[in-house]
Motif scaffolding. Structure first.
Motif, short mmCIF file in Angstrom:
data_model
loop_
_atom_site.label_atom_id
_atom_site.label_comp_id
_atom_site.label_asym_id
_atom_site.label_seq_id
_atom_site.Cartn_x
_atom_site.Cartn_y
_atom_site.Cartn_z
N GLN A 100 46.33 44.39 41.20
CA GLN A 100 47.38 43.89 42.10
C GLN A 100 46.78 43.01 43.20
N ALA A 101 45.62 43.42 43.70
CA ALA A 101 44.96 42.62 44.73
C ALA A 101 44.48 41.28 44.16
N LEU A 102 44.03 41.28 42.92
CA LEU A 102 43.59 40.04 42.28
C LEU A 102 44.76 39.10 42.01
N GLY A 103 45.90 39.68 41.65
CA GLY A 103 47.06 38.87 41.31
C GLY A 103 47.74 38.24 42.50
N GLY A 104 47.53 38.78 43.66
CA GLY A 104 48.16 38.24 44.85
C GLY A 104 49.66 38.49 44.85
N VAL A 105 50.38 37.64 45.55
CA VAL A 105 51.83 37.80 45.70
C VAL A 105 52.54 37.47 44.40
N SER A 106 52.21 36.35 43.79
CA SER A 106 52.88 35.98 42.54
C SER A 106 52.04 36.47 41.35
N GLY A 108 51.42 39.55 40.59
CA GLY A 108 50.66 40.76 40.90
C GLY A 108 50.99 41.92 39.97
N TRP A 111 48.97 41.61 36.68
CA TRP A 111 47.58 41.95 36.96
C TRP A 111 47.41 43.44 37.24
#
Length: 161
Positions: A100-106, A108, A111
């Motif tokens: 989720q942290a790698l995917g960011g806002v969009s 996420g 990921w």
């Protein structure tokens, strides 16, 4: 010591092979005759065989189809169960958070799912590696406790095809 009864199915020079039937916990419940879970547990019951080392003087007294009582220490079982269940769960959650942290806002969510799957697989590999490293640890192996004389083994003998 947690005990299990089984039938001796083979003998070798330093130990015995014991066949035990894995049952669900429902066999000790008072409502087992009217419970669907107990019936499903009976349906999925399966036998497994395990090799147990035995002292030579005791080995001479053992015959095929005897009822043997084997055991394993409570702390060994508890620590093993904790590792098997907790390690994949913790790595799954950590992988989801990292994804989720790698995917960011969009993106996420995708990921997070991929990270959770990767974390779970990493946890499973860690459990497998730990199991492989502990394969020769005598504390992890079941111990022969005694023979039960006069009590027939309740595990059915299945004829070979």
């Amino acid at each position: 010591m947690i005990e299990e009864r089984g039938r001796v199915v083979a003998l070798d020079e330093s130990g015995i092979w014991v066949e035990t039937v894995q049952r669900s916990g429902c066999h000790s419940c008072a409502a087992k005759s009217g419970c669907g879970t107990g019936l499903l547990g009976d349906f999925w019951t399966k036998a497994s065989q395990v090799r147990v080392s035995v002292a030579p003087e005791t080995l001479r007294r053992i015959q095929l189809h005897d009822t043997a009582v084997i055991g394993i220490a409570e702390n060994t079982l508890a620590s093993g169960a904790l590792l098997v269940y907790l390690a994949p769960l913790v790595t799954l959650v950590l992988g989801a958070l990292a994804g989720q942290a790698l995917g960011g806002v969009s993106g996420g969510e995708l990921w997070a799912i991929l990270g959770a799957l990767g974390g779970f697989l990493l946890g499973a590999v860690c459990v497998r590696l730990y199991s492989h490293l502990q394969r020769n640890n005598p504390a992890m192996a079941p111990q022969f406790l005694r023979l039960e004389q006069g009590k027939p083994c309740v595990i059915p003998v299945t004829p070979l095809p």
